[in-house]
Design an enzyme around this catalytic site. Structure first.
Site, PDB file in Angstrom:
ATOM      1  N   HIS A 269      37.924 -16.255  -4.260  1.00 16.61           N
ATOM      2  CA  HIS A 269      37.970 -14.812  -4.063  1.00 16.61           C
ATOM      3  C   HIS A 269      36.882 -14.160  -3.947  1.00 16.61           C
ATOM      4  O   HIS A 269      36.895 -13.252  -3.292  1.00 16.61           O
ATOM      5  CB  HIS A 269      39.311 -14.186  -4.546  1.00 16.61           C
ATOM      6  CG  HIS A 269      39.505 -13.128  -4.295  1.00 16.61           C
ATOM      7  ND1 HIS A 269      40.130 -12.701  -2.902  1.00 16.61           N
ATOM      8  CD2 HIS A 269      39.424 -11.742  -4.792  1.00 16.61           C
ATOM      9  CE1 HIS A 269      40.078 -11.443  -2.794  1.00 16.61           C
ATOM     10  NE2 HIS A 269      39.806 -10.880  -3.950  1.00 16.61           N
ATOM     11  N   CYS A 270      35.823 -14.467  -4.893  1.00 15.78           N
ATOM     12  CA  CYS A 270      34.983 -13.333  -5.430  1.00 15.78           C
ATOM     13  C   CYS A 270      33.573 -13.510  -4.479  1.00 15.78           C
ATOM     14  O   CYS A 270      33.240 -12.567  -3.533  1.00 15.78           O
ATOM     15  CB  CYS A 270      34.581 -13.523  -6.645  1.00 15.78           C
ATOM     16  SG  CYS A 270      35.890 -12.932  -7.931  1.00 15.78           S
ATOM     17  N   ILE A 271      32.934 -14.668  -4.684  1.00 16.88           N
ATOM     18  CA  ILE A 271      31.637 -14.968  -4.126  1.00 16.88           C
ATOM     19  C   ILE A 271      31.476 -14.781  -2.576  1.00 16.88           C
ATOM     20  O   ILE A 271      30.486 -14.270  -2.018  1.00 16.88           O
ATOM     21  CB  ILE A 271      30.866 -16.257  -4.798  1.00 16.88           C
ATOM     22  CG1 ILE A 271      31.034 -16.165  -6.238  1.00 16.88           C
ATOM     23  CG2 ILE A 271      29.571 -16.474  -4.305  1.00 16.88           C
ATOM     24  CD1 ILE A 271      30.445 -14.860  -6.839  1.00 16.88           C
TER      25      ILE A 271
END
Length: 438
Positions: A269-271
């Site tokens: 979900h982040c990078i």
């Protein structure tokens, strides 16, 4: 609430809005600290999964969930009005990007609007979801003022970005420092007091915007360095070098260097998502960030490069792509988790299938998977089958790859090369690997 900084967390009721990969560990950490926790989620299916314990957690957190569920100070609900009974509210909803790689604020806007609607005097509201700089002000501070609240006097607001590394027992929330940017000194003190038992330490920063930018900086830094690792690993391959020993050698320098490893792309979900919030916001003020944009484009194109390399290896073995039997080892975006969000495996499988290959995967953490319109199921016992190519994508601890060392084993394309391969990389036509992190 102005004396919240001296409060005992065990005397508080805390509502955690959103019980996903961030919200659930947050709720369990607060419960473990003694708080009464109300877990709020709009998805009945997610609430049922949490109640059954059928969720992707570390063993430590599964034990915490079992303990919390057995007591009477941990309850689950889909009723948004429940936040009005809480001393503090922690918002942990997803902030993805859409098909154009622009922020999708649907869930975040709805959650913040609901929390504002049901806010009560003396309450602390902490936003943890990664978003653009100014989100806390736009979605919480201004709406609360419009309701007649005086922020930092009769309601308290802070941004404290999540730092969750799924599947990594060394980086649990309790072992990780936490940032807090309050809307004022009382808000900062209240949020720091609430989160202190759930983190290794709490660092306060001047305001929510500083904390919001710090989170975007963290993940953009990682995205850029992963792209660099991929590029330098390709350079190593061109020069006849294995990248892993080169990275390990460089990492002996005790300053100015942090090892990043190459591979099939970036997932989770982040990078793949967070840096796009920064680019989107900068674009609105006509500010360019060409290095960041180039790195994100390189990361996005990595799965297609892996697909191309796999097809090249099939051609080198005189195996037509149409009908070729290709197995991916691991489809989760990283080791030790069942999460396939933004996983490079999805694009690799789709690309190979589009070329006519008969694709399959082996990942005991992911029982089934949809690739386009096709539904695939985990192949539990892949050895002994006539694979034309095996692609090592994500190797979990539970994977047994000893069968790939057999004399008659199929060719292997290793996308990571973190350690010794079951068979020599030079014999497999392997690409340099790439880090895929949360």
């Amino acid at each position: 609430m102005s004396s919240f900084a001296g409060s005992d967390v065990s005397a508080l009721t805390v509502a955690v809005v959103g019980l996903g990969y961030v919200g659930l560990p947050t709720a369990l950490a607060l419960s473990d600290a003694g708080a009464t926790v109300i877990g709020v989620d709009s998805s009945p299916a997610r609430l049922r999964a949490v109640a059954r314990g059928a969720v992707d957690l570390l063993p430590l957190h599964h034990a915490q969930l079992a303990c919390a569920s057995a007591g009477d100070r941990f309850r689950l609900t889909s009723d948004a009005t429940a936040v009005s009974t809480a001393d503090a509210v922690v918002i942990c909803v997803p902030t993805p990007v859409d098909a154009r790689r622009e922020p999708d604020l649907t869930a975040l806007s709805a959650a913040c609007a609901s929390v504002v609607e049901h806010a009560v005097p003396g309450q602390l509201i902490v936003l943890t979801s990664t978003s653009y700089v100014g989100t806390t002000r736009d979605l919480l501070l201004e709406p609360l003022r419009s309701r007649g609240f005086t922020v930092d006097e009769d309601v308290y607001v802070a941004f404290a970005p999540e730092r969750i590394d799924p599947g990594n027992e060394h980086h649990t929330p309790e072992r990780t420092p936490r940032l807090v940017g309050g809307a004022g000194p009382r808000s900062s003190g209240a949020a720091a007091a609430l989160l202190a038992p759930t983190a290794s330490l709490v660092r306060t920063v001047p305001d929510p915007e500083t904390a919001e930018m710090a989170k975007l900086w963290e993940n953009t830094y990682r995205a850029v360095n992963i792209a660099l690792a991929n590029e330098l690993a390709d350079a190593c391959a061109s020069l006849g070098l294995a990248p892993a020993p080169v990275i390990e050698a460089a990492a002996t320098k005790p300053y100015g260097f942090m090892p990043f490893y190459p591979g099939p792309g970036v997932g989770g979900h982040c990078i793949p998502c967070d840096p796009h919030y920064l680019l989107w916001q900068l674009g609105k003020v006509r500010q360019q960030a060409p290095l960041v944009a180039t790195a994100l484009a390189a990361n996005s194109g990595r799965p297609a490069r892996i697909t191309e390399r796999a097809l090249d290896l099939l051609a080198a073995s005189a195996v037509p792509a149409r009908g070729a039997r290709v197995l991916l080892i691991g489809v989760a975006y990283k080791e030790g988790v069942a999460d396939v969000r933004e996983s490079p495996a999805l694009e690799i499988l789709a690309g190979l299938a589009a070329a006519g290959a008969d694709v399959a995967y082996c990942d005991p953490l992911v029982p089934s998977l949809r690739v386009g319109t096709d539904a695939l199921r985990h192949v539990p016992d892949p050895h002994g089958r006539p694979w034309d190519l095996v692609v090592l994508h994500t190797v979990h601890a539970v994977h047994d790859l000893t069968w790939l060392s057999a004399v008659d084993a199929p060719p292997v394309l290793d996308t990571r090369q973190r350690g010794p391969l079951p068979r020599a990389a030079s014999g497999s036509g392997a690409l340099p690997p790439a880090e895929v992190t949360a």
